[in-house]
Design a protein around this motif. Sequence first.
Motif, mmCIF file in Angstrom:
data_model
loop_
_atom_site.group_PDB
_atom_site.id
_atom_site.type_symbol
_atom_site.label_atom_id
_atom_site.label_comp_id
_atom_site.label_asym_id
_atom_site.label_seq_id
_atom_site.Cartn_x
_atom_site.Cartn_y
_atom_site.Cartn_z
ATOM 1 N N SER A 168 12.363 5.643 -78.422
ATOM 2 C CA SER A 168 11.435 6.593 -77.807
ATOM 3 C C SER A 168 9.995 6.184 -78.062
ATOM 4 O O SER A 168 9.148 6.262 -77.165
ATOM 5 C CB SER A 168 11.700 7.994 -78.360
ATOM 6 O OG SER A 168 10.750 8.907 -77.858
ATOM 7 N N TYR A 169 9.710 5.726 -79.288
ATOM 8 C CA TYR A 169 8.353 5.312 -79.635
ATOM 9 C C TYR A 169 7.942 4.084 -78.823
ATOM 10 O O TYR A 169 6.833 4.012 -78.284
ATOM 11 C CB TYR A 169 8.282 5.007 -81.133
ATOM 12 C CG TYR A 169 6.899 4.699 -81.633
ATOM 13 C CD1 TYR A 169 5.905 5.675 -81.640
ATOM 14 C CD2 TYR A 169 6.567 3.430 -82.106
ATOM 15 C CE1 TYR A 169 4.637 5.401 -82.105
ATOM 16 C CE2 TYR A 169 5.310 3.149 -82.569
ATOM 17 C CZ TYR A 169 4.345 4.143 -82.573
ATOM 18 O OH TYR A 169 3.083 3.866 -83.028
ATOM 19 N N THR A 193 9.140 3.178 -75.994
ATOM 20 C CA THR A 193 8.988 3.593 -74.596
ATOM 21 C C THR A 193 7.624 4.232 -74.360
ATOM 22 O O THR A 193 6.978 3.985 -73.341
ATOM 23 C CB THR A 193 10.113 4.585 -74.215
ATOM 24 O OG1 THR A 193 11.376 3.936 -74.375
ATOM 25 C CG2 THR A 193 9.956 5.059 -72.786
ATOM 26 N N LYS A 194 7.179 5.040 -75.312
ATOM 27 C CA LYS A 194 5.872 5.699 -75.186
ATOM 28 C C LYS A 194 4.747 4.672 -75.170
ATOM 29 O O LYS A 194 3.828 4.744 -74.347
ATOM 30 C CB LYS A 194 5.670 6.681 -76.336
ATOM 31 C CG LYS A 194 4.371 7.470 -76.251
ATOM 32 C CD LYS A 194 4.271 8.479 -77.381
ATOM 33 C CE LYS A 194 2.969 9.266 -77.284
ATOM 34 N NZ LYS A 194 2.853 10.265 -78.390
ATOM 35 N N ALA A 201 4.715 2.887 -71.938
ATOM 36 C CA ALA A 201 4.198 3.739 -70.858
ATOM 37 C C ALA A 201 2.673 3.782 -70.887
ATOM 38 O O ALA A 201 2.013 3.752 -69.835
ATOM 39 C CB ALA A 201 4.773 5.144 -70.983
#
Length: 310
Positions: free
Chosen positions: A62-63, A65-66, A69
């Motif tokens: 998740s990190y 991916t952030k 992004a």
Amino acid sequence: MRAVVQNDKNRAYGVTWLRGGIAVLAVAAIASGCAQFGGPPVRPAPGQEHPLQAPPARALDSYATKLHALYTARAAAARHWDLAKVPLAAPPPPAEKPRIRARRGFEVDDQEELDLPPVFTTVPTKQKVVFLTIDDGAEKDPAFLRMMSDLKIPYTAFLSNFLVKDDYAYFRRMQSEGVTLNNHTLTHPYLPGLSYREQKHEICGMQAIMRKQFGKRPTVFRPPYGDYNQDTLRAAKSCGIKYAPIWDEEVYVDHWEYREDDRDLHPGDIVLTHFRGRDEWNGTMVDDMRRFLDRVTADGYAVARLEDYL
């Protein structure tokens, strides 16, 4: 519109950024779980019977991916605003802020004895960062606000009341994006030609305007034209000013000007430009920022927030 060049250097930077963020979390995860292997069990202290556990792999995903992004959004903004490359992200602010002193040769009489605000052109740092500062407030270009917001580029504004009073709301929008608004006097005079009392009116009067219109009195002041004397700094100190930065380079829509003979950027340099448009320049503020960002990015510099170093 020309395409953004995603060169190897930019790709490497983006990958390093992602890996660095993941590495920080990974170290924390390993540290929290290391007592389970290679040694005797450790009895937790009272009140700590539930030790930290390594985060699940999905947290790292998740990190990453952030971060990806964020970089992707900046790359898209760079394409939209026709930049040659994606601007580099500034490093975190220094944990210990550098000591700011007056640049040699820029001191006034009794500078240290009176503890006067230092005049400086470069912030002492080894990081490859420069600081963007924009003066006066004559041009109020909404496209400029959108561009800087899209790209997440920090900058500092130095405002003169006679130029901003017709549209304080424009600068409040700027402030809402995290931009620090600073003092550039009421009417932009040549301060050394004024008496101490007149200079105090120009500087402290602008402090009152800033508090009324923008909610606070700044601690940073730039003398118009970069000209000052001891009375200037004494007057500024009397109404809460702590720093008086000027600049090392100045960027225009069609050229750069330099204070140093090497005509180059240096870590910590303060760059000046102005709120100007087609009425005075052969281009817009967006054109001006494109020239600025293309140059600093090509030279391997990121744009950092000046106040994070003061």
